[in-house]
Structures are given as C-alpha cells and as structure tokens.
Motif scaffolding. Structure first.
Motif, PDB file in Angstrom:
ATOM      1  N   THR A 177       1.990  -8.026   7.304  1.00 55.76           N
ATOM      2  CA  THR A 177       3.263  -7.574   6.741  1.00 55.76           C
ATOM      3  C   THR A 177       2.997  -6.483   5.711  1.00 55.76           C
ATOM      4  O   THR A 177       2.111  -6.635   4.857  1.00 55.76           O
ATOM      5  CB  THR A 177       4.000  -8.742   6.037  1.00 55.76           C
ATOM      6  OG1 THR A 177       4.239  -9.761   6.998  1.00 55.76           O
ATOM      7  CG2 THR A 177       5.320  -8.284   5.435  1.00 55.76           C
ATOM      8  N   PHE A 178       3.737  -5.405   5.805  1.00 56.18           N
ATOM      9  CA  PHE A 178       3.672  -4.363   4.772  1.00 56.18           C
ATOM     10  C   PHE A 178       4.937  -4.434   3.919  1.00 56.18           C
ATOM     11  O   PHE A 178       6.038  -4.503   4.450  1.00 56.18           O
ATOM     12  CB  PHE A 178       3.579  -2.977   5.410  1.00 56.18           C
ATOM     13  CG  PHE A 178       2.299  -2.747   6.157  1.00 56.18           C
ATOM     14  CD1 PHE A 178       1.098  -2.631   5.462  1.00 56.18           C
ATOM     15  CD2 PHE A 178       2.287  -2.651   7.535  1.00 56.18           C
ATOM     16  CE1 PHE A 178      -0.099  -2.423   6.156  1.00 56.18           C
ATOM     17  CE2 PHE A 178       1.101  -2.439   8.226  1.00 56.18           C
ATOM     18  CZ  PHE A 178      -0.088  -2.326   7.535  1.00 56.18           C
ATOM     19  N   LEU A 179       4.757  -4.386   2.609  1.00 53.06           N
ATOM     20  CA  LEU A 179       5.944  -4.380   1.744  1.00 53.06           C
ATOM     21  C   LEU A 179       6.629  -3.020   1.784  1.00 53.06           C
ATOM     22  O   LEU A 179       7.834  -2.916   1.615  1.00 53.06           O
ATOM     23  CB  LEU A 179       5.574  -4.758   0.314  1.00 53.06           C
ATOM     24  CG  LEU A 179       5.059  -6.184   0.118  1.00 53.06           C
ATOM     25  CD1 LEU A 179       4.880  -6.483  -1.363  1.00 53.06           C
ATOM     26  CD2 LEU A 179       5.966  -7.224   0.753  1.00 53.06           C
ATOM     27  N   ASP A 180       5.846  -1.957   1.991  1.00 49.08           N
ATOM     28  CA  ASP A 180       6.415  -0.629   2.244  1.00 49.08           C
ATOM     29  C   ASP A 180       7.241  -0.061   1.092  1.00 49.08           C
ATOM     30  O   ASP A 180       8.292   0.534   1.309  1.00 49.08           O
ATOM     31  CB  ASP A 180       7.249  -0.671   3.532  1.00 49.08           C
ATOM     32  CG  ASP A 180       7.234   0.661   4.266  1.00 49.08           C
ATOM     33  OD1 ASP A 180       6.224   1.389   4.143  1.00 49.08           O
ATOM     34  OD2 ASP A 180       8.227   0.987   4.933  1.00 49.08           O
ATOM     35  N   ALA A 232       0.831  -1.206   0.000  1.00 50.09           N
ATOM     36  CA  ALA A 232       0.000   0.000   0.000  1.00 50.09           C
ATOM     37  C   ALA A 232       0.862   1.252   0.000  1.00 50.09           C
ATOM     38  O   ALA A 232       0.546   2.245   0.627  1.00 50.09           O
ATOM     39  CB  ALA A 232      -0.939  -0.009   1.203  1.00 50.09           C
ATOM     40  N   GLY A 233       1.990   1.180  -0.720  1.00 47.74           N
ATOM     41  CA  GLY A 233       2.885   2.324  -0.718  1.00 47.74           C
ATOM     42  C   GLY A 233       3.611   2.403   0.609  1.00 47.74           C
ATOM     43  O   GLY A 233       3.693   1.422   1.361  1.00 47.74           O
ATOM     44  N   ARG A 234       4.123   3.591   0.899  1.00 48.08           N
ATOM     45  CA  ARG A 234       4.848   3.752   2.154  1.00 48.08           C
ATOM     46  C   ARG A 234       3.860   3.834   3.307  1.00 48.08           C
ATOM     47  O   ARG A 234       2.838   4.513   3.217  1.00 48.08           O
ATOM     48  CB  ARG A 234       5.681   5.021   2.109  1.00 48.08           C
ATOM     49  CG  ARG A 234       6.595   5.148   3.301  1.00 48.08           C
ATOM     50  CD  ARG A 234       7.767   6.009   2.947  1.00 48.08           C
ATOM     51  NE  ARG A 234       8.676   6.150   4.057  1.00 48.08           N
ATOM     52  CZ  ARG A 234       9.417   7.234   4.241  1.00 48.08           C
ATOM     53  NH1 ARG A 234       9.346   8.231   3.390  1.00 48.08           N
ATOM     54  NH2 ARG A 234      10.243   7.295   5.258  1.00 48.08           N
ATOM     55  N   ILE A 235       4.183   3.144   4.379  1.00 43.38           N
ATOM     56  CA  ILE A 235       3.308   3.144   5.548  1.00 43.38           C
ATOM     57  C   ILE A 235       3.797   4.244   6.493  1.00 43.38           C
ATOM     58  O   ILE A 235       4.915   4.203   6.993  1.00 43.38           O
ATOM     59  CB  ILE A 235       3.329   1.758   6.231  1.00 43.38           C
ATOM     60  CG1 ILE A 235       2.870   0.672   5.238  1.00 43.38           C
ATOM     61  CG2 ILE A 235       2.442   1.771   7.473  1.00 43.38           C
ATOM     62  CD1 ILE A 235       1.487   0.862   4.655  1.00 43.38           C
TER      63      ILE A 235
END
Ligand code: MOS
Length: 744
Positions: free
Chosen positions: A685-688, A625-628
C-alpha cells in the motif's frame, strides 16, 4: 490529452522498454560484440593474505589463442582516484594490480586475454603463481574490537538516562556478510578508437564511471565514454567501478582490439563487494508507560584492509523516534575479505534491524503492543538537527498496516495463534529511508519526425526509469507514449544521477518536467517567428500549446499547428531545450527540511515444530514515499524488496572458509536467497502524499524502503510463534529447535 482524461502521473503504466527486454533486443554489457574482439578471464588469488613471490606466465602464453597476460609487473601505470571526491567514487582505493600484496581470497592477480573465452579460461588456469602466505584475519565475529569509536550523532546524556531508566533493553544484534546477486554479471567491453575509449559497462552510474576511469587510466575525461543501456540490476554492487574495468581497458589498448571481460558468479562473491557484517550494541531506556528515555547504538562493521567502508547503521536512528538522550557510535573492523560496498538499503536496513528489534523487545518487556509503543514515541520533528520533516506519515503507516493486516486479532501469548495445524507468529516493524534530489540535467527535443525525445545520462537499472521519463513527458506535452523516445545510459548525454539510494525518480522528474516546459516555450517562439507559420507575428501571450500543437488561446487545440509541421516550415530537424533539477541541499526551498520516506512492515510466519519448518506466509507493507509516479513499477519495487527482506531474515549469509577466506557458498547453488517458493502473500500500500518540498510532483522515489523493517518484523514474528529470540541473522532452523512450544 483531453481535459477529462486522468493524469498519467500516478497511473499504473507498463514499462516502455518491456518489449525490448522480453524479445531479447535490449543490449546488456556483455551483449556487445565487435569485430576482432578478444576475451579476458581474470585469475584470483587462492589465499586470503600474503604476497606474490613469483608469477610465471610462460606456459600460459604458449597456449593456443593467447594474446596477452597482464599482472602487477606489466600493467603499466594506473592511478588512484582523488580521495573524498563525490564526483569520482571508486569501489577500491587501490589501483588494479597496484602491488604484489594479496589482501583477500579471490583478489585478481592476473588477467589472460585470448582469441576465445575458452582459450582465455584454459590459459588463466596455466598461469603459475607462487605465493608467500601471511597470517590473515578471517575471524567472523567483530567482538574483539577495542579501538576508538566515532560519535555519529549525539544529544543529551544517554548513559545517565539509561542508568536510571525504569525499563531497559540491552542487547547486541548481528547481521552477516551478504552478497549482491543481480541476474546480470559484472562485465566490461572496452573499445579504443585512437585515443578515445568507449566502455560498455554494467554500472549504476555512467557519469561517475567515466570520471573514475579517466582518472585511473590518466587520460582526458573527454576521451572516455561509458555506455549502459540496460542493467540486469545491481543492488548497489554496480554503483562504483571495480578493478576488472581497468584491466579490460588496458588490455584493449595494448592489443589495439576490443576486449570483453565478464566475471562469473563465483568471482562475484569475492571481487565486487558485499554488505559487510554488522554488530550493533543497543541500549534502550524507557518509562514503565513506554516513553523512550535513552537510546544508544554502538555499531561495528567489517571492512577490508585498505578501504574504509562505513555501513552507516545509524542512518535512521537519530530521527525515527522521539528521545531526548541519544548517541550513535561507529567503528570499522578490518578483515581479509574483499571491500564491502552499498547493498540495497545500506546502513538503514541493518541499522533498523537492530533498532526495530530492540523496540520489539521493549514492547514485550513492557507488555505494550509494539504498534502502540511506536505511536507513543513518534517524533514531531527531526530531533537530531531540529529540522521539520518535509512530509512524514509514519503514524498512518502503522495504523493503516495494522488495519490491513488485522493486527487487532493478534493474541500476545507466545505460540497462542494457530491455523491449519500450524503455529502463527505475527510481528511488525517500522521503516525509513533517505530522500534527496540529486542534480540532474535532461534535454527534451521536439523532432521533425513527429516524435519527442529526452536525453539524460542516468540509467535504468531495471526499476522503470525509462517509463518514468516517458510518463513525465507525456504529462507535460500530451505527446503519446509511443511517440516518445527516452535515451539513457550513456555518459555522452547531459549529466544525470546515479541509480542508487532510491533517489533517481525524485531527482529526474523535475529536470524532465522543466525541460518539457522550456521546449514548449521555444516551440511557441518558433511558431511566432517562422515565415509561413499560421502564428507568424502573433503575440506570444496569445499562443497556447496542447497535445503537440501550438494554437491560439481562443481556438480549439485541434485547429492548431502540429510541432512536426512547424519544424518543417522552419526547416529544422528538431528543437530542444534543457531542464534541470537542483540538489535538495542547495535548493532554498528544501535545504531546511529533514527529508525521508517512511513505512511499516507487518509479517506473519507459519511454524511447524514437528518438522522444523518456518515460512514467511504474509506481509503487509505500507509505504509513505511521497507521490508515486508509476504505482505498477513502484509496487514491483516494494514487493521485490520484501522478498529480499525474507531472504535477509531467513536465508542470506556469505560464509567464508576460516582457513582460506574463500566464500564457501559462493554460487547460486549454495548461497540461499528467497526464491519463488519462499515468496509470501504480499500486500503493498502506498499512502501517496506528495512531498511538498521535493518539487512539482512530490515524488521521493521507492525501492530500498521495502526491504527496511522486514527482517526485524520477521524475527518478532518468529519470537511470537516460537519463543526463541533471534538477534543474529539469518534465522536458523537449528536455533528454532530450542523452542518449547509444541502443537500438541
Ligand atoms: Mo542502492 S544500494 O543505492 O543500489
């Protein structure tokens, strides 16, 4: 901020408004009290269709404390909102009490205002209404629909490709009516001062709410103010105004007293929207190797008699996978229920239940691993419009999720996995959600008291928006979080976006950053133009700003002048500047891109056939979701959405009495939602990866995507455990009793 300290962007940050909430100091709509305030209680129709023949309020009016009874004969003129105006969106086209027609059970037919809530409640029960019932269409299934369909997206010739495809999936998927159940009830408190109306509301959009109420009441926009400091969530049900706001405003004007109306939970099941029922016919054609050849999605959704609510189930279908031949069509089917409205992840979430379920069935048919099937059909560009993706890491979501979940240990046979005397089922699905930047204005002010203030007419629906504002300001100005004041939730502030569609964060951050930069520029100008300032007459290029202080570029920041001192020298109470975010569809840097977030859901269920007990036991969710900005709040959003996904998969459904149209499980005792006992182990988990098209921070915002893909992953896991293919949500235990899989 020192040069060595890590950026607060991306740092888990506790909510700055947390103490206000935990101490009860945060004021929600119905917490507002005023002198001489009266209480309104709405009365709903007990029939699903017909008309009011006679309405007798005389008995109610004689009751103690009763001040006024409003209904269609005496409400006066209320207007509709301008059709198809994105800046004035109302939930219902019909104005409050517009006519004597009843179109659904629970439609408000009168409202009683009294000195106390109890008196108003008693008098509402004494209003005598004679109805002339007429036939109502309460049919649950939509499969009788034979009317026209609208083509939503089309490429190639899907029917021809499907006819000749070596492998086919042809199935219909159904999602039921679901009801929003935010903790905070819908409520309005209306206060008139002369010609000016202030509404204390629980709305996901104070700016829209203000425009709508000005139009409905027929009064100038500048006479209306809408305040929503805190919300106990909304899930879409509070995006657009509902009829009770107008009743409250009119009652307050007629009585010249503040009036409060709060709906009860039962009213929330019929008068303020729901997710409509969807029936989606899917046809997938593929090669034996698993390459998609054709994809067709023909969906229907229920709507009310007057309102054209399109659930938009085809939202994610046209771009998620690569397929040359595709068509999505839609049609609305009218029923005597209340008007539907967006509910968390509208469109894409029910749509992905159908698409991802069909993909899982295709994988089973082909005996291909479902992760592999998706990797094989990954799209390199948005094939619906030929636009490049701004930033898409769907493959990595699948791969990371598979690894974290331990997917390679999955054995494909139905009922083949066991643990602790239970049968395990493992399923997965992909997820996607739209990303946009909505226009936003925010003002940032250096204040004489040494504090920094930001103002914006967006609102925090419980997701952490206050904290996001403070983080961005801290990042840009170095002013400590506890010296930052974030003022939101008031339509008198500079226009900000709705809290909806998981779009708020991605929309506001740029305006806040821009406002901070502009405020710093003004402060530097002030430092060089103020008599007595150490930098009076210094060249602007030689001046820098660090952590609240203006200083010479070649001197240590600590030796500089603090903004509070500069403001004092200049005899100013504050110095503010405006920042703006431009809509992505207007910004030349972003309008040529397909902007979406992506995700993968992996679900484990435990099945105990002897006692017919099914539980979602473990979920791994990977989100791109883009940068967290705030991983703490974002993980909370995703985990909460996963829990809602467990509810959607296994529990949630609003059931209407086929004779009266009353929601028969319209209470928290009867409507099943996932509770703490149903919460699986959740790994978020966020890919960030910052989205380069979204602006400085590359944030796309999160929330709804955590719900996307959970239900089809659950039904895939259920199939893996039980061999029962569930295409209609929620998964019912009675369906699972058909399972032939036994432990022994
Ligand atoms: Mo969301 S359904 O846009 O609150």
């Amino acid at each position: 901020m020192s040069a060595t300290s890590a950026s607060i962007i991306g740092t888990p940050t506790p909510r700055i408004d947390g103490p206000l909430k935990t101490t009860g100091a945060a004021e929600y709509a119905s917490d507002f009290h005023f002198e001489r305030m009266a209480y309104a209680v709405a009365l709903g129709a007990p029939i699903a269709g017909g008309r009011i023949r006679k309405l007798d309020t005389s008995a109610a009016e004689q009751m103690p404390g009763v001040l006024l009874v409003l209904h269609h004969e005496n409400i006066g003129t209320l207007y509709r909102t301008v059709p198809n105006d994105d800046d004035a969106v109302s939930s219902e086209v019909r104005a409050t009490f517009e006519d004597e027609i009843v179109r659904h059970w629970g439609q408000h037919v009168a409202v009683v205002i009294a000195e106390s809530f109890e008196q108003a409640t008693a008098a509402a029960a004494a209003v005598q209404v004679e109805y002339e019932p007429q036939p109502a269409n309460l049919r649950e299934s939509l499969d009788d629909y034979t009317g026209k369909r609208k083509s939503v997206s089309k490429r190639g010739d899907p029917d021809k490709a499907f006819a000749t495809a070596p492998v086919k999936i042809d199935a219909t998927y159904v999602t039921p009516i679901e009801t929003h159940n935010p903790i905070e009830m819908h409520a309005s408190v209306a206060v008139w001062e002369g010609e000016n109306l202030t509404l204390y509301e629980t709305t996901q959009g104070v700016v829209n709410h203000r425009v709508v109420m000005a139009q409905i009441l027929g009064i100038p926009l500048e006479n209306v103010r809408v305040v929503t400091r805190f919300l106990g969530s909304g899930f879409g049900g509070k995006l657009f105004p509902w009829p009770h706001t107008a009743m409250t405003a009119v009652a307050a004007r007629k009585l010249d007293r503040p009036v409060k109306l709060s709906l009860n939970r039962r009213q929330m099941f019929c008068a303020v929207g729901h997710r409509p029922r969807t029936e989606q016919h899917m046809q997938l054609g593929a090669t034996r190797e698993g390459k998609l050849l054709s994809l067709r999605q023909d969906y229907l959704n229920s709507t009310s008699l007057l309102d054209d609510f399109d659930e938009g189930c085809g939202e994610a279908t046209p771009y998620l996978y690569s397929v040359a031949n595709l068509e999505v069509t839609s049609a609305l089917v009218r029923r005597n229920f209340g008007t539907p409205t967006p509910m968390r992840g509208p469109g894409a979430v029910p749509g992905l239940f159908a698409l991802e379920s069909a993909m899982n069935e295709l994988a089973d048919e082909l005996k291909i691993d479902p992760v592999q099937l998706r990797l094989l059909n990954d799209a390199a560009k948005d094939e619906s419009n030929n636009l490049p993706f701004s930033s898409r890491h769907l493959r990595e979501c699948f791969e990371t999720g598979a690894k974290k979940f331990g997917w390679d240990r999955r054995t494909a046979g139905i009922g083949s996995m066991r643990r602790d005397g239970k049968i395990l089922g493992w399923g997965m699905a992909g997820a996607s959600w739209v990303a946009l930047r909505l226009p936003c204005t925010a003002t940032v002010e250096f204040c004489a008291n040494g504090r920094l203030c930001v103002r914006c007419a967006t609102q925090d629906i419980g997701t952490g928006t206050y904290t996001i504002f403070a983080q961005v300001l801290h990042e840009k100005t170095g002013v400590p979080l506890d010296r930052i004041d974030v003022i939101l939730g008031d339509s008198a502030l500079p226009d900000g976006p709705m809290s909806g569609g998981s779009l708020t964060t991605g929309s506001v951050v740029y305006a806040v950053a821009n406002g901070a930069e502009n405020a710093i520029k003004r402060l530097q100008q002030l430092a060089t133009s103020t008599a007595g300032s150490p930098y009076q007459d210094a060249e602007l290029e030689t001046i820098a700003y660090t952590a609240g202080r203006v200083h010479k570029k070649d001197e240590p920041p600590g030796d500089g002048a603090h903004f509070a001192d500069l403001l004092a020298m200049a005899r100013l109470s504050g110095l503010s500047a405006e920042g703006k975010s431009q809509a992505t569809w207007e910004d030349p840097k972003s309008k040529g891109f397909s902007l979406h977030s992506y995700g993968a859901q992996f679900v484990e269920v435990e099945w105990e056939p002897e006692i017919a007990r099914l539980r979602a036991s473990r979920v791994v969710t990977v989100i791109d979701a883009g940068r967290i900005i705030n991983p703490r709040a974002a993980a909370n959003q995703i985990a909460g959405a996963v829990v809602m996904g467990v509810g959607m998969g296994l529990l949630e459904e609003t059931v209407h009495d086929p004779r009266t149209g009353q929601p028969i499980n319209g209470s928290l005792a009867d409507y099943m939602m996932a509770t703490c006992a149903d919460v699986p182990e959740i790994d978020v988990t966020f890919l960030d990866y910052p989205d380069p098209v979204m602006g400085e921070f590359g944030a796309r915002g999160v929330g709804e995507i955590g719900l996307a893909g959970v239900a089809p992953a659950i039904t895939a896991a259920v199939y893996h455990a039980t061999g029962v293919r569930v295409r209609e949500l929620p998964v019912r235990i009675e369906r699972l009793l058909q399972s032939q899989i036994l432990l022994a």
